[in-house]
Design an enzyme around this catalytic site. Sequence first.
Site, short mmCIF file in Angstrom:
data_model
loop_
_atom_site.label_atom_id
_atom_site.label_comp_id
_atom_site.label_asym_id
_atom_site.label_seq_id
_atom_site.Cartn_x
_atom_site.Cartn_y
_atom_site.Cartn_z
N HIS A 10 105.74 138.95 -18.10
CA HIS A 10 105.72 137.78 -18.97
C HIS A 10 106.57 136.66 -18.36
O HIS A 10 107.42 136.91 -17.52
CB HIS A 10 106.35 138.11 -20.33
CG HIS A 10 105.71 139.23 -21.05
ND1 HIS A 10 104.74 139.04 -22.00
CD2 HIS A 10 105.90 140.56 -20.97
CE1 HIS A 10 104.36 140.21 -22.48
NE2 HIS A 10 105.06 141.16 -21.87
N TYR A 40 111.62 142.51 -24.84
CA TYR A 40 111.37 142.96 -23.46
C TYR A 40 112.34 144.06 -23.05
O TYR A 40 113.45 144.16 -23.56
CB TYR A 40 111.54 141.78 -22.49
CG TYR A 40 110.74 140.57 -22.85
CD1 TYR A 40 109.34 140.59 -22.80
CD2 TYR A 40 111.36 139.40 -23.26
CE1 TYR A 40 108.60 139.48 -23.15
CE2 TYR A 40 110.63 138.27 -23.60
CZ TYR A 40 109.25 138.32 -23.55
OH TYR A 40 108.53 137.22 -23.89
N HIS A 116 100.62 139.32 -18.93
CA HIS A 116 100.27 139.26 -20.35
C HIS A 116 98.86 138.69 -20.54
O HIS A 116 98.08 139.20 -21.34
CB HIS A 116 101.32 138.40 -21.06
CG HIS A 116 101.20 138.40 -22.55
ND1 HIS A 116 102.09 137.73 -23.34
CD2 HIS A 116 100.31 138.96 -23.41
CE1 HIS A 116 101.75 137.87 -24.62
NE2 HIS A 116 100.68 138.62 -24.67
N LYS A 136 96.64 132.95 -23.47
CA LYS A 136 97.77 132.19 -22.96
C LYS A 136 97.82 132.40 -21.46
O LYS A 136 97.21 133.33 -20.94
CB LYS A 136 99.09 132.60 -23.62
CG LYS A 136 99.36 134.09 -23.59
CD LYS A 136 100.72 134.46 -24.17
CE LYS A 136 100.84 134.15 -25.63
NZ LYS A 136 102.12 134.48 -26.21
N CYS A 138 100.53 133.07 -19.63
CA CYS A 138 101.65 133.95 -19.29
C CYS A 138 101.21 135.12 -18.43
O CYS A 138 100.26 135.81 -18.80
CB CYS A 138 102.27 134.43 -20.60
SG CYS A 138 103.55 135.66 -20.45
#
Length: 157
Positions: A10, A40, A116, A136, A138
Amino acid sequence: MRQISMIIIHCSGTRADRHYSFEQCRYDHIHHNRWPDIGYHYYIERNGTLHKGRPEEVKGAHVKNHNNHSIGVCYEGGLDSYGQPADTRTTAQKRTLWQLLSELHTRYPNAIILGHRDLSPDLNSDGKITPEEYIKQCPCFDAMVDYASMQPEGFWL
């Protein structure tokens, strides 16, 4: 013991001209998301400093429907100074990330390393997640390609 099948990378979604420390990320996850800890397992600041978040044996909170079987790694950054998605990893972050992923690959040799964004839904059902399908950006780089040499034996892109 958790069965780890994915190591998910990420970015923090932080602009290149701003700092977002491990402590700030942890604070936000606890106080804004109301989680018991940072989501995380590992966090890498721009200077390459590696921070341990949740213990690996504890389920993370970083990707919906995949937390039970994954390790979450986040690097500080992911946006250019205009707020647009960009690979902002510093040389120090790249070095630390490589070392960490090498260690994780040794512990979890069958785990796929991915970003991700690679867990976005396959909207056209062609078996591939392509950029137009990303929910997204990421981590704002292609983790499966960058770490292809650490993918499980028999894994192909």
